[in-house]
Design a protein around this motif. Structure first.
Motif, PDB file in Angstrom:
ATOM      1  N   UNK A 131      43.904  31.073  41.251  1.00  0.00           N
ATOM      2  CA  UNK A 131      44.003  32.137  40.294  1.00  0.00           C
ATOM      3  C   UNK A 131      44.938  33.365  40.732  1.00  0.00           C
ATOM      4  N   UNK A 132      45.963  33.693  40.085  1.00  0.00           N
ATOM      5  CA  UNK A 132      46.730  34.669  40.615  1.00  0.00           C
ATOM      6  C   UNK A 132      46.056  36.118  40.442  1.00  0.00           C
ATOM      7  N   UNK A 133      46.538  37.083  41.415  1.00  0.00           N
ATOM      8  CA  UNK A 133      45.913  38.338  41.214  1.00  0.00           C
ATOM      9  C   UNK A 133      46.840  39.145  40.424  1.00  0.00           C
ATOM     10  N   UNK A 134      46.361  39.824  39.480  1.00  0.00           N
ATOM     11  CA  UNK A 134      47.105  40.543  38.381  1.00  0.00           C
ATOM     12  C   UNK A 134      47.063  42.067  38.948  1.00  0.00           C
ATOM     13  N   UNK A 138      43.721  44.669  40.336  1.00  0.00           N
ATOM     14  CA  UNK A 138      43.888  45.602  41.378  1.00  0.00           C
ATOM     15  C   UNK A 138      43.704  47.121  40.742  1.00  0.00           C
ATOM     16  N   UNK A 139      44.107  47.239  39.479  1.00  0.00           N
ATOM     17  CA  UNK A 139      43.832  48.603  39.102  1.00  0.00           C
ATOM     18  C   UNK A 139      42.103  48.654  38.872  1.00  0.00           C
ATOM     19  N   UNK A 140      41.863  47.739  38.382  1.00  0.00           N
ATOM     20  CA  UNK A 140      40.128  47.724  38.053  1.00  0.00           C
ATOM     21  C   UNK A 140      39.423  47.911  39.661  1.00  0.00           C
ATOM     22  N   UNK A 141      39.936  47.520  40.387  1.00  0.00           N
ATOM     23  CA  UNK A 141      39.277  47.507  42.084  1.00  0.00           C
ATOM     24  C   UNK A 141      39.332  48.938  42.320  1.00  0.00           C
ATOM     25  N   UNK A 142      40.766  49.528  42.131  1.00  0.00           N
ATOM     26  CA  UNK A 142      40.885  50.825  42.445  1.00  0.00           C
ATOM     27  C   UNK A 142      39.985  51.610  41.820  1.00  0.00           C
ATOM     28  N   UNK A 269      47.325  47.119  48.275  1.00  0.00           N
ATOM     29  CA  UNK A 269      47.743  46.074  49.205  1.00  0.00           C
ATOM     30  C   UNK A 269      46.529  45.618  49.611  1.00  0.00           C
ATOM     31  N   UNK A 270      45.785  46.435  50.255  1.00  0.00           N
ATOM     32  CA  UNK A 270      44.305  45.874  50.654  1.00  0.00           C
ATOM     33  C   UNK A 270      43.529  45.409  49.832  1.00  0.00           C
ATOM     34  N   UNK A 271      43.301  45.991  48.652  1.00  0.00           N
ATOM     35  CA  UNK A 271      42.597  45.261  47.648  1.00  0.00           C
ATOM     36  C   UNK A 271      43.075  43.961  47.199  1.00  0.00           C
ATOM     37  N   UNK A 272      44.330  43.809  46.983  1.00  0.00           N
ATOM     38  CA  UNK A 272      44.880  42.740  46.392  1.00  0.00           C
ATOM     39  C   UNK A 272      44.724  41.586  47.538  1.00  0.00           C
ATOM     40  N   UNK A 273      44.701  41.928  48.809  1.00  0.00           N
ATOM     41  CA  UNK A 273      44.394  40.828  49.647  1.00  0.00           C
ATOM     42  C   UNK A 273      42.704  40.619  49.774  1.00  0.00           C
ATOM     43  N   UNK A 274      41.933  41.473  49.474  1.00  0.00           N
ATOM     44  CA  UNK A 274      40.555  41.164  49.145  1.00  0.00           C
ATOM     45  C   UNK A 274      40.321  40.221  48.149  1.00  0.00           C
ATOM     46  N   UNK A 279      39.517  34.824  45.379  1.00  0.00           N
ATOM     47  CA  UNK A 279      39.906  33.546  44.849  1.00  0.00           C
ATOM     48  C   UNK A 279      40.197  32.361  45.797  1.00  0.00           C
ATOM     49  N   UNK A 280      40.558  32.312  46.767  1.00  0.00           N
ATOM     50  CA  UNK A 280      40.667  31.427  47.699  1.00  0.00           C
ATOM     51  C   UNK A 280      39.475  30.746  48.080  1.00  0.00           C
ATOM     52  N   UNK A 281      38.274  31.692  48.439  1.00  0.00           N
ATOM     53  CA  UNK A 281      37.052  31.150  48.606  1.00  0.00           C
ATOM     54  C   UNK A 281      36.576  30.241  47.450  1.00  0.00           C
ATOM     55  N   UNK A 282      36.661  30.797  46.001  1.00  0.00           N
ATOM     56  CA  UNK A 282      36.346  29.965  45.032  1.00  0.00           C
ATOM     57  C   UNK A 282      37.132  28.791  44.751  1.00  0.00           C
ATOM     58  N   UNK A 283      38.444  28.791  44.858  1.00  0.00           N
ATOM     59  CA  UNK A 283      39.090  27.476  45.093  1.00  0.00           C
ATOM     60  C   UNK A 283      38.716  26.358  45.958  1.00  0.00           C
TER      61      UNK A 283
END
Length: 529
Positions: A131-134, A138-142, A269-274, A279-283
């Motif tokens: 899953x790519x991070x869009x 990130x906006x939603x997380x902020x 950047x921090x939120x994108x990494x999280x 996503x990696x965990x789900x994968x």
């Protein structure tokens, strides 16, 4: 010592050990020689107490120690000579009460690990859903963080507070006209409608403005934490120092700095990494399940019933705990009972997969280094109070089975990583919702997955009370703990022999062992006079 096999059926074994009175007496003599120099008795110089008196003083405890050691040695001998690989701790018990001067007969029962067929790991094919991070994510997380960290701006002094506004006040609480302890404060800020204060308090703040003085009336709840206030009527004299409106400023550099970051870009950047980590965990979860499905489909062999029963007990205990928190616990438990057999099958498959993963790891040189093990122990020790951590570390270092349980999840991950390297993997980009749906899908035969020892490494919940999703609890229970329950094959032999020194004690869980250490020391101290 005589060792006679009395049962050899499938994976079950039973033996009778006969410890002769002569052997026990010889061991007592050895122990007397060991402790005599330390025994003190009036009328004798230190270390000069006659052996017969030492025997008389400590005879009972020395007999028990001698019997324990004889049984321990006997269990080690039968395991070694018969080349057994105990699946769990052997059950060791005296056939009758021991009498000094007589032979002791001990019954040893155990289950052994099966001979696992050479695992077939060729031809594994897996799909990696990513899953790519869009920017939108990130906006939603902020925005989510911003909403949780609501900022307020001073309102005009004439502005009256309304729901959603923040009121800053000094206050004095009274019961029967007398100020009570803890009921006085200054500069307290509360958002009207937050529900953070006792019922009726915030509602009476609507309409106040900076500079107002007001007395409000409230009643403390009957279940209030302070017994002297529970259920009592009270008044609060308030001085309103400020009224603030919620800020509608967008999350910016100033907001990021309030969170301890340099700029809003650093926050993004921090939120994108999280999000990427999520996503990696789900994968990984998806791939791991598919991997375990393939392994399970290609291997079938008998597993130790005791291990299955222990695994089932963990599953059932967790389900009972979660059912107790449902709206209708009785209905949840009733729904669970209908699927008891399904859960038992899940336990059996977990154990089988655990043995299989262990075999794959050992056959291919998968190991955990001492540095990694030390790190695991140190991390686990942090769960205990500071004064108990050193004792926990010593316990794990001295108990092979406890160490094996601790290392099992990491060992499994390393075996899974090894198999990922061997597998033919194809990639496909999907939406997060699609990946989550694929993980939960019942069509993918995810009812049964990796074996566990009670640790939850994935964010899955049982929902036993929902009849419409009757199969889903099983799927989730099965997916809860995927570390190999039988990964502790190598040290099982030593652990079994060590525990066997307790003639009347059956297999004990690792968590109980620390409590036994002081008792052992006490016995030794007594024997030493």
């Amino acid at each position: 010592m005589q060792i006679v096999e009395t049962l050899n059926e499938g994976l079950k074994r039973a033996y009778t050990l006969t410890v002769t009175a002569k052997d026990i007496d010889a061991r007592v003599d050895e122990e007397v020689k060991t402790i005599a120099p330390q025994v003190r008795m009036p009328g004798f110089r230190p270390g000069k107490v006659p052996a017969n008196l030492v025997r008389k003083m400590h005879g009972a405890s020395l007999q028990r120690e001698a019997l324990d050691k004889s049984v321990r040695d006997g269990v080690e001998k039968l395991i070694s000579e018969n080349k057994l690989r105990p699946a769990m701790q052997p059950t060791v018990e005296l056939t009758e009460d021991y009498e000094e001067g007589k032979d002791a007969e001990v019954k040893v029962t155990l289950e052994i690990l099966p001979v696992v067929p050479t695992p077939s790991i060729d031809g594994l094919k897996l799909e990696r859903l990513t899953v790519e991070v869009t920017d939108a994510q990130v906006d939603e997380a902020v925005e989510r963080i911003a909403s949780q960290s609501q900022r307020y701006e001073d309102a005009p002094k004439t502005a009256k507070a309304k729901t959603g506004d923040q009121v800053v006040m000094d206050f004095t609480g009274k019961v029967d006209g007398v100020a009570f302890e803890g009921g006085t404060g200054t500069g307290m800020a509360v958002a009207i409608g937050s529900g953070n204060l006792i019922p009726g308090f915030e509602e009476q703040l609507v309409g106040v403005k900076a500079g107002d003085e007001k007395t409000i009336n409230v009643t403390f709840p009957k279940d209030y934490g302070a017994a002297n206030l529970a259920g009592k009527d009270a008044t609060f004299d308030l001085v309103i120092t400020a009224v603030k409106h919620p800020s509608d400023k967008p999350a910016d550099d100033e907001f990021a700095k309030q969170l301890g970051l340099e700029s809003i870009e650093k926050l993004r950047e921090l939120l994108k990494g999280q999000i990427e980590q999520e996503h990696n965990g789900l994968t990984r979860t998806f791939m791991k399940r598919r991997l375990l499905d393939q392994l399970a489909a290609g291997h079938d062999f008998e597993v130790p019933p005791g291990m299955v029963e222990a695994e089932f007990g963990q599953i059932w205990s967790q389900l009972e705990h979660e059912a107790s928190h449902e709206e209708d616990p009785e209905a949840a438990l009733a729904e669970m009972e209908k699927e008891r057999d399904d859960y038992r099958k899940i336990a059996e498959r977990r154990v089988r997969l655990g043995l299989l993963l262990s075999e794959i790891g050992q056959a291919n040189g998968v190991e955990i280094s001492q540095i990694e093990m030390n790190r695991l122990i140190a991390q686990a020790a942090q769960q205990y109070a500071p004064q108990d951590r050193e004792r926990f570390v010593q316990y794990v270092q001295n108990e092979p089975m406890a160490a094996a349980q601790l290392r099992a999840p990491l060992y499994e991950d390393k075996v899974v990583d090894y198999l990922f390297e061997k597998a033919e993997i194809t990639d496909r980009v999907v939406e997060r919702a699609d990946l989550e749906a694929a993980i939960e899908s019942e069509d993918s035969d995810l009812h049964v997955h990796g074996p566990g020892c009670g640790h939850d490494h994935h964010d899955h919940d049982h929902k036993p009370a929902k009849k419409a999703a009757a199969k889903k609890p099983a799927a989730k229970a099965e997916a809860k703990a995927e570390e190999p329950a039988a990964e502790a094959k190598a040290p099982a032999k030593k652990a079994a022999a060590k525990k066997a020194a307790e003639p009347k004690a059956e297999s004990t869980e690792a968590a109980e062992a620390p409590a036994k250490k002081p008792a052992a020391k006490k016995k030794t101290a007594k024997a030493e006079g």
